[in-house]
Design a protein around this motif. Structure first.
Motif, PDB file in Angstrom:
ATOM      1  N   LEU A 137       0.816  -1.210   0.000  1.00  0.00           N
ATOM      2  CA  LEU A 137       0.000   0.000   0.000  1.00  0.00           C
ATOM      3  C   LEU A 137       0.853   1.265   0.000  1.00  0.00           C
ATOM      4  O   LEU A 137       0.354   2.342  -0.331  1.00  0.00           O
ATOM      5  CB  LEU A 137      -0.930   0.000   1.220  1.00  0.00           C
ATOM      6  N   SER A 138       2.133   1.151   0.345  1.00  0.00           N
ATOM      7  CA  SER A 138       3.026   2.306   0.331  1.00  0.00           C
ATOM      8  C   SER A 138       3.866   2.395  -0.944  1.00  0.00           C
ATOM      9  O   SER A 138       4.720   3.277  -1.065  1.00  0.00           O
ATOM     10  CB  SER A 138       3.962   2.276   1.549  1.00  0.00           C
ATOM     11  N   VAL A 139       3.636   1.474  -1.862  1.00  0.00           N
ATOM     12  CA  VAL A 139       4.263   1.524  -3.186  1.00  0.00           C
ATOM     13  C   VAL A 139       3.130   1.392  -4.181  1.00  0.00           C
ATOM     14  O   VAL A 139       2.993   0.389  -4.882  1.00  0.00           O
ATOM     15  CB  VAL A 139       5.328   0.424  -3.370  1.00  0.00           C
ATOM     16  N   GLY A 140       2.280   2.392  -4.205  1.00  0.00           N
ATOM     17  CA  GLY A 140       1.027   2.319  -4.939  1.00  0.00           C
ATOM     18  C   GLY A 140       1.218   2.077  -6.425  1.00  0.00           C
ATOM     19  O   GLY A 140       2.052   2.718  -7.067  1.00  0.00           O
ATOM     20  N   GLY A 141       0.431   1.126  -6.969  1.00  0.00           N
ATOM     21  CA  GLY A 141       0.386   0.921  -8.403  1.00  0.00           C
ATOM     22  C   GLY A 141       1.328  -0.114  -8.955  1.00  0.00           C
ATOM     23  O   GLY A 141       1.346  -0.343 -10.169  1.00  0.00           O
ATOM     24  N   TYR A 142       2.115  -0.782  -8.112  1.00  0.00           N
ATOM     25  CA  TYR A 142       3.126  -1.726  -8.594  1.00  0.00           C
ATOM     26  C   TYR A 142       3.092  -3.032  -7.812  1.00  0.00           C
ATOM     27  O   TYR A 142       2.632  -3.090  -6.669  1.00  0.00           O
ATOM     28  CB  TYR A 142       4.523  -1.117  -8.486  1.00  0.00           C
ATOM     29  N   GLN A 143       3.627  -4.074  -8.448  1.00  0.00           N
ATOM     30  CA  GLN A 143       3.858  -5.352  -7.804  1.00  0.00           C
ATOM     31  C   GLN A 143       5.173  -5.918  -8.310  1.00  0.00           C
ATOM     32  O   GLN A 143       5.642  -5.559  -9.394  1.00  0.00           O
ATOM     33  CB  GLN A 143       2.727  -6.340  -8.094  1.00  0.00           C
ATOM     34  N   LEU A 187      11.182  -2.212   2.827  1.00  0.00           N
ATOM     35  CA  LEU A 187      10.068  -2.382   1.912  1.00  0.00           C
ATOM     36  C   LEU A 187      10.225  -3.687   1.151  1.00  0.00           C
ATOM     37  O   LEU A 187      11.339  -4.208   1.013  1.00  0.00           O
ATOM     38  CB  LEU A 187       9.994  -1.215   0.919  1.00  0.00           C
ATOM     39  N   TYR A 188       9.123  -4.185   0.611  1.00  0.00           N
ATOM     40  CA  TYR A 188       9.205  -5.441  -0.124  1.00  0.00           C
ATOM     41  C   TYR A 188      10.141  -5.339  -1.325  1.00  0.00           C
ATOM     42  O   TYR A 188      10.744  -6.331  -1.752  1.00  0.00           O
ATOM     43  CB  TYR A 188       7.808  -5.906  -0.553  1.00  0.00           C
ATOM     44  N   LEU A 189      10.308  -4.138  -1.874  1.00  0.00           N
ATOM     45  CA  LEU A 189      11.203  -3.956  -3.014  1.00  0.00           C
ATOM     46  C   LEU A 189      12.653  -4.288  -2.658  1.00  0.00           C
ATOM     47  O   LEU A 189      13.452  -4.627  -3.538  1.00  0.00           O
ATOM     48  CB  LEU A 189      11.108  -2.527  -3.544  1.00  0.00           C
ATOM     49  N   ASP A 190      13.019  -4.198  -1.385  1.00  0.00           N
ATOM     50  CA  ASP A 190      14.368  -4.546  -0.967  1.00  0.00           C
ATOM     51  C   ASP A 190      14.660  -6.035  -1.179  1.00  0.00           C
ATOM     52  O   ASP A 190      15.816  -6.435  -1.257  1.00  0.00           O
ATOM     53  CB  ASP A 190      14.576  -4.208   0.512  1.00  0.00           C
ATOM     54  N   ARG A 191      13.607  -6.844  -1.232  1.00  0.00           N
ATOM     55  CA  ARG A 191      13.744  -8.287  -1.404  1.00  0.00           C
ATOM     56  C   ARG A 191      13.334  -8.752  -2.800  1.00  0.00           C
ATOM     57  O   ARG A 191      13.448  -9.937  -3.118  1.00  0.00           O
ATOM     58  CB  ARG A 191      12.874  -9.020  -0.376  1.00  0.00           C
ATOM     59  N   ALA A 192      12.832  -7.860  -3.628  1.00  0.00           N
ATOM     60  CA  ALA A 192      12.173  -8.251  -4.869  1.00  0.00           C
ATOM     61  C   ALA A 192      13.147  -8.553  -5.993  1.00  0.00           C
ATOM     62  O   ALA A 192      14.288  -8.060  -6.022  1.00  0.00           O
ATOM     63  CB  ALA A 192      11.212  -7.148  -5.315  1.00  0.00           C
ATOM     64  N   GLU A 193      12.687  -9.362  -6.944  1.00  0.00           N
ATOM     65  CA  GLU A 193      13.347  -9.520  -8.240  1.00  0.00           C
ATOM     66  C   GLU A 193      12.921  -8.314  -9.080  1.00  0.00           C
ATOM     67  O   GLU A 193      11.792  -8.256  -9.577  1.00  0.00           O
ATOM     68  CB  GLU A 193      12.904 -10.827  -8.900  1.00  0.00           C
ATOM     69  N   ILE A 194      13.801  -7.342  -9.216  1.00  0.00           N
ATOM     70  CA  ILE A 194      13.410  -6.069  -9.812  1.00  0.00           C
ATOM     71  C   ILE A 194      12.976  -6.210 -11.272  1.00  0.00           C
ATOM     72  O   ILE A 194      12.095  -5.475 -11.738  1.00  0.00           O
ATOM     73  CB  ILE A 194      14.550  -5.042  -9.665  1.00  0.00           C
ATOM     74  N   ARG A 195      13.523  -7.188 -12.001  1.00  0.00           N
ATOM     75  CA  ARG A 195      13.080  -7.377 -13.385  1.00  0.00           C
ATOM     76  C   ARG A 195      11.623  -7.818 -13.469  1.00  0.00           C
ATOM     77  O   ARG A 195      11.003  -7.733 -14.528  1.00  0.00           O
ATOM     78  CB  ARG A 195      13.972  -8.386 -14.107  1.00  0.00           C
ATOM     79  N   SER A 196      11.065  -8.271 -12.371  1.00  0.00           N
ATOM     80  CA  SER A 196       9.663  -8.692 -12.364  1.00  0.00           C
ATOM     81  C   SER A 196       8.709  -7.525 -12.121  1.00  0.00           C
ATOM     82  O   SER A 196       7.491  -7.692 -12.244  1.00  0.00           O
ATOM     83  CB  SER A 196       9.432  -9.745 -11.275  1.00  0.00           C
ATOM     84  N   LEU A 197       9.242  -6.342 -11.782  1.00  0.00           N
ATOM     85  CA  LEU A 197       8.398  -5.210 -11.411  1.00  0.00           C
ATOM     86  C   LEU A 197       7.372  -4.913 -12.503  1.00  0.00           C
ATOM     87  O   LEU A 197       7.717  -4.823 -13.686  1.00  0.00           O
ATOM     88  CB  LEU A 197       9.253  -3.980 -11.157  1.00  0.00           C
ATOM     89  N   THR A 198       6.125  -4.746 -12.110  1.00  0.00           N
ATOM     90  CA  THR A 198       5.048  -4.520 -13.062  1.00  0.00           C
ATOM     91  C   THR A 198       4.018  -3.581 -12.457  1.00  0.00           C
ATOM     92  O   THR A 198       3.836  -3.542 -11.235  1.00  0.00           O
ATOM     93  CB  THR A 198       4.370  -5.851 -13.443  1.00  0.00           C
ATOM     94  N   THR A 199       3.361  -2.821 -13.318  1.00  0.00           N
ATOM     95  CA  THR A 199       2.243  -2.023 -12.834  1.00  0.00           C
ATOM     96  C   THR A 199       1.079  -2.948 -12.521  1.00  0.00           C
ATOM     97  O   THR A 199       0.992  -4.076 -13.028  1.00  0.00           O
ATOM     98  CB  THR A 199       1.807  -0.994 -13.879  1.00  0.00           C
TER      99      THR A 199
END
Length: 224
Positions: A137-143, A187-199
């Protein structure tokens, strides 16, 4: 896919107990629901203050009730106090949403009754991980795809100050890890596979399957 190395917690918050109390009172007394703090705000990158009586009972109950309101309105399955601009180690968890059976089975997603957790810490139970798309909810619009421990043991205090220990698995364990990380400045982005980032729109159009195999192939993130 193995869980990435644990990110470093943020620096301790510089909020004094009085400033924390003022922030809580502002949230409780507001006539409308407060906005959810978004990525880039320093409070999300601070190690929140452990709760040790900074609030009286009425203030604590009022904060937790307001957090639950904001979580439901968002809507979401968890909310941490820093997401309302309050660097205090309190979070609320609840998952009562209906999902399709295939996704529920793939993600081991079962209903989670409302739970308020204070000063939470978790430890993995075993080394198995599950890897799915996750949002915030604090990184609105992305997964993005995040590997999380399949099972964790949560230790915390309850709303009335009692010690609480419980083991969570599947999607419930993911919620516990996500919200506890918030309280440590991660934040979850610290653990994420950044190439998977999607709106959210692209996720809904392309990757809203129970698993991540198609996204891995098309977006080119690691498959170990």
């Amino acid at each position: 896919m193995t869980q990435q190395a644990r990110p470093q917690p943020g620096p301790p918050t510089d909020y004094s107990p009085a400033r924390i109390r003022d922030a809580v009172r502002s949230v409780i007394e507001a006539e409308t629901l407060p906005p959810i703090v978004q990525a880039g705000h320093p409070v999300l990158r601070q190690f929140a203050a452990p709760y040790d009586g900074q609030l009286n009972a009425a203030e604590l109950d009022g904060l937790i009730a307001r957090m639950r309101e904001v979580m439901h309105a968002a809507p979401g399955v968890g909310l941490a106090a820093p997401q309302l601009g309050i660097p205090l180690q309190i979070a609320v968890l609840e998952d009562q949403y209906e999902v399709d059976p295939a996704s529920a089975a793939a993600r081991s997603r079962e209903p989670l009754a409302f739970t308020a957790v204070i000063n939470p810490k978790y430890q993995p139970v075993g080394n198995d991980v599950d890897t799915f798309y996750e949002g915030c909810l604090s990184v609105g619009g992305y997964q993005a795809v995040v590997a999380r421990y399949r099972s964790v043991e949560l230790n915390c205090l309850t709303q009335d100050g009692r010690p609480f220990r419980e083991t969570y698995s599947g999607w419930q364990a993911r919620i516990v890890q996500h919200e506890t990380d918030h309280l440590h400045g991660m934040l979850y982005l610290d653990r994420a596979e950044i190439r998977s980032l999607t709106t959210n729109a692209e996720y809904a159009a392309r990757w809203a399957q129970p698993g991540i195999a198609e996204a891995q192939l098309a977006l080119g993130f690691r498959q170990d």
